[in-house]
Design an enzyme around this catalytic site. Sequence first.
Site, short mmCIF file in Angstrom:
data_model
loop_
_atom_site.label_atom_id
_atom_site.label_comp_id
_atom_site.label_asym_id
_atom_site.label_seq_id
_atom_site.Cartn_x
_atom_site.Cartn_y
_atom_site.Cartn_z
N GLU A 67 -2.52 10.40 -8.83
CA GLU A 67 -1.66 10.14 -7.67
C GLU A 67 -0.28 10.77 -7.86
O GLU A 67 0.28 11.35 -6.92
CB GLU A 67 -1.57 8.63 -7.43
CG GLU A 67 -2.90 8.04 -6.97
CD GLU A 67 -2.95 6.51 -6.96
OE1 GLU A 67 -4.02 5.98 -6.63
OE2 GLU A 67 -1.94 5.86 -7.27
N TYR A 118 -6.48 8.77 -0.22
CA TYR A 118 -7.31 7.56 -0.26
C TYR A 118 -8.81 7.87 -0.28
O TYR A 118 -9.62 7.02 0.09
CB TYR A 118 -6.97 6.65 0.93
CG TYR A 118 -5.72 5.82 0.73
CD1 TYR A 118 -5.66 4.83 -0.25
CD2 TYR A 118 -4.59 6.01 1.51
CE1 TYR A 118 -4.52 4.05 -0.44
CE2 TYR A 118 -3.44 5.23 1.33
CZ TYR A 118 -3.42 4.25 0.35
OH TYR A 118 -2.30 3.49 0.16
N ASN A 139 0.68 -3.67 3.75
CA ASN A 139 1.08 -4.54 2.64
C ASN A 139 2.28 -4.02 1.84
O ASN A 139 2.45 -4.31 0.66
CB ASN A 139 -0.12 -4.86 1.73
CG ASN A 139 -0.72 -3.63 1.08
OD1 ASN A 139 -0.25 -2.52 1.33
ND2 ASN A 139 -1.72 -3.81 0.25
N LYS A 159 5.31 1.79 1.89
CA LYS A 159 4.48 2.16 3.04
C LYS A 159 5.29 2.23 4.35
O LYS A 159 6.40 1.68 4.43
CB LYS A 159 3.31 1.19 3.14
CG LYS A 159 2.40 1.25 1.91
CD LYS A 159 1.13 0.45 2.12
CE LYS A 159 0.20 0.60 0.91
NZ LYS A 159 -1.12 0.00 1.13
N ARG A 186 1.74 -4.16 -10.96
CA ARG A 186 0.82 -4.90 -10.09
C ARG A 186 1.18 -6.38 -10.04
O ARG A 186 0.99 -7.04 -9.02
CB ARG A 186 -0.63 -4.65 -10.51
CG ARG A 186 -1.07 -3.24 -10.06
CD ARG A 186 -2.39 -2.82 -10.62
NE ARG A 186 -3.52 -3.45 -9.97
CZ ARG A 186 -4.05 -3.05 -8.80
NH1 ARG A 186 -3.52 -2.04 -8.16
NH2 ARG A 186 -5.09 -3.68 -8.30
N HIS A 214 2.16 0.34 -2.37
CA HIS A 214 0.96 0.69 -3.13
C HIS A 214 1.35 0.78 -4.60
O HIS A 214 2.44 1.23 -4.92
CB HIS A 214 0.42 2.05 -2.66
CG HIS A 214 -0.56 2.66 -3.62
ND1 HIS A 214 -1.87 2.26 -3.68
CD2 HIS A 214 -0.42 3.63 -4.56
CE1 HIS A 214 -2.50 2.96 -4.62
NE2 HIS A 214 -1.63 3.80 -5.17
P1 CMP Z 1 -3.30 0.03 -1.57
O1 CMP Z 1 -2.76 -0.54 -2.82
O2 CMP Z 1 -2.51 1.11 -0.93
O3 CMP Z 1 -4.79 0.58 -1.84
C1 CMP Z 1 -5.74 0.69 -0.82
C2 CMP Z 1 -5.28 0.08 0.46
O4 CMP Z 1 -6.30 -0.20 1.39
C3 CMP Z 1 -4.68 -1.28 0.17
O5 CMP Z 1 -3.47 -1.15 -0.50
C4 CMP Z 1 -4.61 -1.88 1.55
O6 CMP Z 1 -3.48 -1.44 2.28
C5 CMP Z 1 -5.87 -1.29 2.19
N1 CMP Z 1 -6.93 -2.27 2.24
C6 CMP Z 1 -7.67 -2.75 1.21
N2 CMP Z 1 -8.56 -3.65 1.66
C7 CMP Z 1 -8.37 -3.73 2.98
C8 CMP Z 1 -8.97 -4.50 4.01
N3 CMP Z 1 -9.95 -5.36 3.75
N4 CMP Z 1 -8.52 -4.34 5.28
C9 CMP Z 1 -7.54 -3.46 5.56
N5 CMP Z 1 -6.92 -2.70 4.61
C10 CMP Z 1 -7.33 -2.84 3.35
#
Ligand code: CMP
Length: 139
Positions: free
Chosen positions: A128, A51, A114, A11, A87, A117
Amino acid sequence: MQSDFTFSIIKPNAVRTGKTGPILSMINEAGFEISAIKMVKMTLSQAETFYEVHRGRPFFEGLVEFMSSGPVVVMILRHENAIDDFRKLIGATDPAKAEPGTIRKIFAVSVQMNAVHGSDSFENAAKEADYFFSGIERF
Ligand code: CMP
């Protein structure tokens, strides 16, 4: 269902702060084989499409704004039982809940930022991967 590949994104926060190399190293050390890789900068609309499944959630707007804020590294990774094993390697979505030694525990700064992904199902991994890579970009 087991899958021999998964799809991943490094990311914008991790790319911006120079963590691409260290994250790729951890992926490599864990035995994943890179089947496709490139750096792209999504438009807001492309991030919204990626998304789409999260549209309507309270974090959607912030998430797509963040994901289109800078370059990301997209990749297809091969490994036996790729989705579940990847994961495990990246850890929980919320870095506060991620196991020590996982990529998110080490590199994430928040739930939104985070660091990586990883696809959550075989169906999503295929969708994807197809969103970013054509046939001649996959090995
Ligand atoms: P990702 O694995 O990219 O899939 C969906 C993304 O949404 C997740 O990682 C986070 O970056 C984001 N996400 C999921 N839950 C939350 C939340 N409660 N607040 C902010 N971002 C979120």
